[in-house]
Scaffold this motif. Structure first.
Motif: not given
Length: 380
Positions: A122-123, A149-152, A164-166, A168-171
């Motif tokens: 997911w992005r 980098g982990t969010f419930i 918003e920093t995520l 450009n981060t592969p998720l």
């Protein structure tokens, strides 16, 4: 000449490895960015350089019999150029390749018929895959540790509030597992194929950071069999030479799922320094040096390991609190000598032996330590 081991990374894991290297008659060379990093004080030689500084790693390779890792923030392609010139890394780059990215970890486990939570790529900003419902977990695929980098995500508002920093981060999306307990286990293997599995522990994670571990975990033999089968399968099929930590979920139905795999020594194995005949750090060194592996049996009926996390911005050494912790019967305090504290930073740990394995008693010991250490303050 002594057997020389190089380690990429100079944090507390390298610091604890250095003490065990001396006991085994080895030299430890550390590559780390700063002369003040914890691992420096227990190293025989230090190469100052970032962990991805290839020139610094070359110096380790040229001077050491074997090079290992304190963390998984490595550039496999760059290190492979050194392997082609004869460098010896353990665990091998082939072992690390499917484990550095959490999405690859999931696929690797599936291929080995090891159960994992449901997952999907997911992005940020994309629609959720069809069928996904709250709650679920969003994870950065690389470079996440200690909850970073982990969010419930429990609802649409929390989904929209993801940073918003995520963008450009592969998720990775994972289904939320309503677990009964969180478990962890360390497993080591040498080049001869010898395998040692440490006692399974129960961990307490708060905000995705380990607060404490209870050893051994109060679980059934059927659950232990599942854990050990997972550990053995991963060690054998991936050709581990070294040590790795495996974090697991135990569901109310008694099924064990892999949460995450760390291809190195791990916080959940710190209890072994004092409570086991061979610590996880000595075991890593034995495995990569191709020595016979030690015994993982505990020397006490049970043990509690509590992380001493920062709860403020400070440059103090908390000597008074450490003195209070050392007065708890059968306690072993380890202080990492970091130059500053900040909320959530791992500053040390304490391990306390117990004559009883009763879960309630062990949890009470952990709470006693936290009452002394935090005094009503929060590490986050």
């Amino acid at each position: 000449m002594k057997y020389r081991v190089g380690v990429i990374g100079g944090g507390q894991l390298a610091w604890m490895m250095g003490a065990e290297a001396r006991r085994l008659g080895m030299e430890l060379w550390v590559q780390t960015p700063n002369a003040s990093d914890p691992g420096v004080s227990n190293a025989d030689q230090v190469v100052i350089g970032a962990i991805d500084d290839l020139e610094a790693t070359k110096k380790l390779v040229e001077n050491c019999n074997v090079v290992t890792f304190e963390n998984e923030f490595v550039d496999l392609a760059a290190l492979d150029t050194l392997v082609k010139k004869g460098a010896r890394f353990f665990p091998s780059l082939a072992f690390l390749a499917p484990l550095l990215d959490k999405y690859d970890q999931r696929h690797c486990c599936q291929q080995l018929s090891i159960p994992v939570p449901d997952f999907a790529l997911w992005r940020l900003g994309e629609p959720l895959p069809e069928g996904w419902q709250f709650p679920f977990v969003v994870k950065a695929r690389r470079h996440g540790y200690d909850g970073k980098g982990t969010f419930i995500v429990n609802n649409i508002a929390e989904l929209q509030a993801l940073p918003e920093t995520l963008a450009n981060t592969p998720l990775l999306l994972e289904s939320f597992v309503p677990f009964e307990q969180e478990l962890a286990v360390m497993v080591a293997r040498n080049r001869q194929g010898e395998i040692r599995i440490f006692p399974t522990v129960e961990t307490q994670q708060i905000d995705q950071v380990c607060r404490w571990a209870l050893a051994p975990a109060a679980v059934s033999q059927a659950v232990l069999n599942q854990v050990e089968n997972i550990a053995r399968t991963l060690a054998e099929k991936l050709n581990l030479v070294g040590i790795m930590g495996i974090e697991l979920f135990l569901t109310p139905q008694g099924q064990v799922l892999v949460n995450e795999i760390a291809p190195r020594t791990h916080n959940s194995g710190h209890f072994s320094l004092d409570a086991c005949q061979t610590s996880q750090f000595a075991m890593q060194l034995q495995a990569i040096a191709d020595l016979p592996l030690g015994n993982t049996d505990m020397m006490t009926p049970a043990a509690v390991m509590v992380n001493l996390l920062g709860f403020e911005h400070s440059i103090g050494n908390y000597a008074h609190k450490r003195q209070m912790l050392s007065q708890i019967p059968h306690s072993h305090v380890h202080w990492y000598d970091k130059t500053s504290a900040s909320p959530g930073r791992k500053l040390g740990h304490v391990t306390i032996f117990s004559e009883t394995k009763r879960r309630e008693k062990l949890r009470a010991i952990a709470q006693q330590v936290e009452t002394i250490w935090y005094e009503g303050k929060s590490p986050t």
